[in-house]
Design a protein around this motif. Structure first.
Motif, PDB file in Angstrom:
ATOM      1  N   GLN A 153       0.571  -1.329   0.187  1.00 55.18           N
ATOM      2  CA  GLN A 153       0.012  -0.475  -0.424  1.00 55.18           C
ATOM      3  C   GLN A 153       0.840   1.202   0.315  1.00 55.18           C
ATOM      4  O   GLN A 153       0.834   1.658  -0.771  1.00 55.18           O
ATOM      5  CB  GLN A 153      -1.088   0.035   1.009  1.00 55.18           C
ATOM      6  CG  GLN A 153      -1.603  -0.981   0.528  1.00 55.18           C
ATOM      7  CD  GLN A 153      -1.916  -0.888   2.353  1.00 55.18           C
ATOM      8  OE1 GLN A 153      -2.994  -2.339   2.958  1.00 55.18           O
ATOM      9  NE2 GLN A 153      -3.546  -0.154   2.858  1.00 55.18           N
ATOM     10  N   VAL A 154       1.640   1.042   1.033  1.00 54.59           N
ATOM     11  CA  VAL A 154       3.215   2.525   0.863  1.00 54.59           C
ATOM     12  C   VAL A 154       3.577   2.644  -0.516  1.00 54.59           C
ATOM     13  O   VAL A 154       3.233   3.606  -1.240  1.00 54.59           O
ATOM     14  CB  VAL A 154       3.851   2.251   2.474  1.00 54.59           C
ATOM     15  CG1 VAL A 154       5.185   3.867   1.876  1.00 54.59           C
ATOM     16  CG2 VAL A 154       3.045   2.609   3.393  1.00 54.59           C
TER      17      VAL A 154
ATOM     18  N   PHE B 288       0.922   4.305  -2.936  1.00 48.95           N
ATOM     19  CA  PHE B 288       0.873   5.008  -2.659  1.00 48.95           C
ATOM     20  C   PHE B 288       1.891   6.509  -3.201  1.00 48.95           C
ATOM     21  O   PHE B 288       1.739   7.452  -3.648  1.00 48.95           O
ATOM     22  CB  PHE B 288       0.835   5.568  -0.903  1.00 48.95           C
ATOM     23  CG  PHE B 288       0.453   7.266  -0.768  1.00 48.95           C
ATOM     24  CD1 PHE B 288      -0.664   7.283  -1.002  1.00 48.95           C
ATOM     25  CD2 PHE B 288       1.332   7.838  -0.262  1.00 48.95           C
ATOM     26  CE1 PHE B 288      -1.329   9.081   0.042  1.00 48.95           C
ATOM     27  CE2 PHE B 288       0.928   9.026   0.038  1.00 48.95           C
ATOM     28  CZ  PHE B 288      -0.093   9.452   0.493  1.00 48.95           C
TER      29      PHE B 288
ATOM     30  N   LYS C 281       1.791   9.561  -6.022  1.00 47.86           N
ATOM     31  CA  LYS C 281       2.041  10.953  -5.957  1.00 47.86           C
ATOM     32  C   LYS C 281       2.737  11.326  -6.708  1.00 47.86           C
ATOM     33  O   LYS C 281       3.243  11.840  -7.553  1.00 47.86           O
ATOM     34  CB  LYS C 281       2.273  11.142  -4.131  1.00 47.86           C
ATOM     35  CG  LYS C 281       1.149  10.562  -3.033  1.00 47.86           C
ATOM     36  CD  LYS C 281       0.251  11.645  -3.501  1.00 47.86           C
ATOM     37  CE  LYS C 281      -1.020  11.191  -2.450  1.00 47.86           C
ATOM     38  NZ  LYS C 281      -2.013  13.052  -2.710  1.00 47.86           N
TER      39      LYS C 281
ATOM     40  N   GLN D  37       1.385  11.362   6.096  1.00 45.07           N
ATOM     41  CA  GLN D  37       0.894  11.467   4.913  1.00 45.07           C
ATOM     42  C   GLN D  37       0.951   9.660   4.142  1.00 45.07           C
ATOM     43  O   GLN D  37       0.275   9.054   3.671  1.00 45.07           O
ATOM     44  CB  GLN D  37       0.731  11.674   3.395  1.00 45.07           C
ATOM     45  CG  GLN D  37      -0.121  13.458   3.697  1.00 45.07           C
ATOM     46  CD  GLN D  37      -0.255  14.293   2.707  1.00 45.07           C
ATOM     47  OE1 GLN D  37       0.688  14.993   2.799  1.00 45.07           O
ATOM     48  NE2 GLN D  37      -1.371  14.090   2.412  1.00 45.07           N
TER      49      GLN D  37
ATOM     50  N   ALA E 200      -0.614   5.557   4.698  1.00 49.31           N
ATOM     51  CA  ALA E 200      -0.872   4.687   3.313  1.00 49.31           C
ATOM     52  C   ALA E 200      -0.798   3.251   3.791  1.00 49.31           C
ATOM     53  O   ALA E 200      -2.066   2.720   3.132  1.00 49.31           O
ATOM     54  CB  ALA E 200      -0.212   4.911   2.676  1.00 49.31           C
ATOM     55  N   SER E 201      -0.473   2.759   5.146  1.00 46.29           N
ATOM     56  CA  SER E 201       0.181   1.481   4.980  1.00 46.29           C
ATOM     57  C   SER E 201      -1.348   1.042   5.779  1.00 46.29           C
ATOM     58  O   SER E 201      -1.957   0.186   6.007  1.00 46.29           O
ATOM     59  CB  SER E 201       0.872   1.086   6.223  1.00 46.29           C
ATOM     60  OG  SER E 201       0.771   1.865   7.983  1.00 46.29           O
TER      61      SER E 201
ATOM     62  N   ASN F 257      -7.591   4.305   5.769  1.00 45.69           N
ATOM     63  CA  ASN F 257      -6.748   5.622   5.250  1.00 45.69           C
ATOM     64  C   ASN F 257      -6.360   5.476   3.620  1.00 45.69           C
ATOM     65  O   ASN F 257      -5.975   6.076   3.069  1.00 45.69           O
ATOM     66  CB  ASN F 257      -5.471   6.011   5.843  1.00 45.69           C
ATOM     67  CG  ASN F 257      -6.467   6.561   7.334  1.00 45.69           C
ATOM     68  OD1 ASN F 257      -7.264   6.178   6.880  1.00 45.69           O
ATOM     69  ND2 ASN F 257      -5.524   7.416   8.737  1.00 45.69           N
ATOM     70  N   SER F 258      -6.099   3.604   3.372  1.00 45.59           N
ATOM     71  CA  SER F 258      -5.659   3.620   1.612  1.00 45.59           C
ATOM     72  C   SER F 258      -6.505   3.898   1.191  1.00 45.59           C
ATOM     73  O   SER F 258      -8.025   4.570   0.876  1.00 45.59           O
ATOM     74  CB  SER F 258      -5.073   2.304   1.654  1.00 45.59           C
ATOM     75  OG  SER F 258      -6.785   1.279   2.389  1.00 45.59           O
TER      76      SER F 258
END
Length: 206
Positions: free
Chosen positions: A42-43, A46, A50, A196, A200-201, A205-206
């Motif tokens: 996930q990180v 993300f 970005k 932020q 993301a993990s 919130n992902s």
């Protein structure tokens, strides 16, 4: 019973047998399993998203390949970065690119981000040295769990992003935590905080 040591692989053997598998890197001829978790991915996703927004906004000749190896010439090492920003104008000088997604020159690389997992020593020590020798201008170490050694992220340990900027042949490091806004030489207008990225993990919130 005496166990015989595992056979060391050349980079060419590694690419032929494991080039399509995202689970392995090759370090000094030894197969190294990466063991990513869901939050790790996930990180990574993300971050890639970005950075792609900035690449598009600035209309830069860069892209982030979904699968790519970095082959360190003259060694039995091939890394598989979590996020790799490549300058497509330099690919004409890459001898393997037309056949395999393999980068051999630091001139082709604008930025690497490694999301730290259980083998954090490689990200903080080995890859810092090798990426500097390769000439990678910017290297991010994204430790969203805060598991790196205290000599790297301080005490008390907490989630930290280390951005390494190449100055001559060594990295100058700056640490970012909590609400710190990241400072990147490649993307100076990037509006992104450490928190932020750490958020993301989370599944919510992902």
């Amino acid at each position: 019973m005496v166990q015989s040591p595992a056979k060391l692989l050349s980079v060419d053997e590694f690419i032929a047998n494991f080039g399509d598998s995202e689970r392995y890197e090759l370090i000094d001829g030894e197969l190294t399993e990466m063991e990513p978790t869901g939050p790790h991915e996930q990180v990574s996703a993300f971050l890639g998203r970005k950075l792609n927004v900035e690449i598009d906004r600035l209309e830069l000749p860069y892209f982030i390949p979904p699968r790519c190896l970095i082959k360190l010439l003259g060694t039995a090492t091939a890394f598989r970065p979590d996020v790799l920003v490549v300058d497509r104008t330099q690919l004409i000088n890459e001898p393997l690119w037309q056949q395999e997604p393999v980068i051999t020159s630091g001139n082709s690389i604008k930025l690497i981000a490694e999301v730290v997992s259980t083998n954090w020593q490689n990200d903080y020590a080995r890859k810092v040295e090798d990426y500097a020798l390769l000439g990678v201008p910017e290297y991010w170490i994204v430790d969203y769990l805060g598991i790196g050694g205290r000599e790297y992220i301080g005490k008390p340990k907490q989630p930290t992003i280390t951005i390494c900027m190449l100055r001559e042949d060594e990295y100058q490091k700056q640490l970012f935590q909590k609400s710190d806004r990241l400072i990147s030489s490649l993307f100076p207008d990037l509006q992104l905080t450490a928190q932020q990225i750490f958020g993301a993990s989370s599944i919510l919130n992902s």
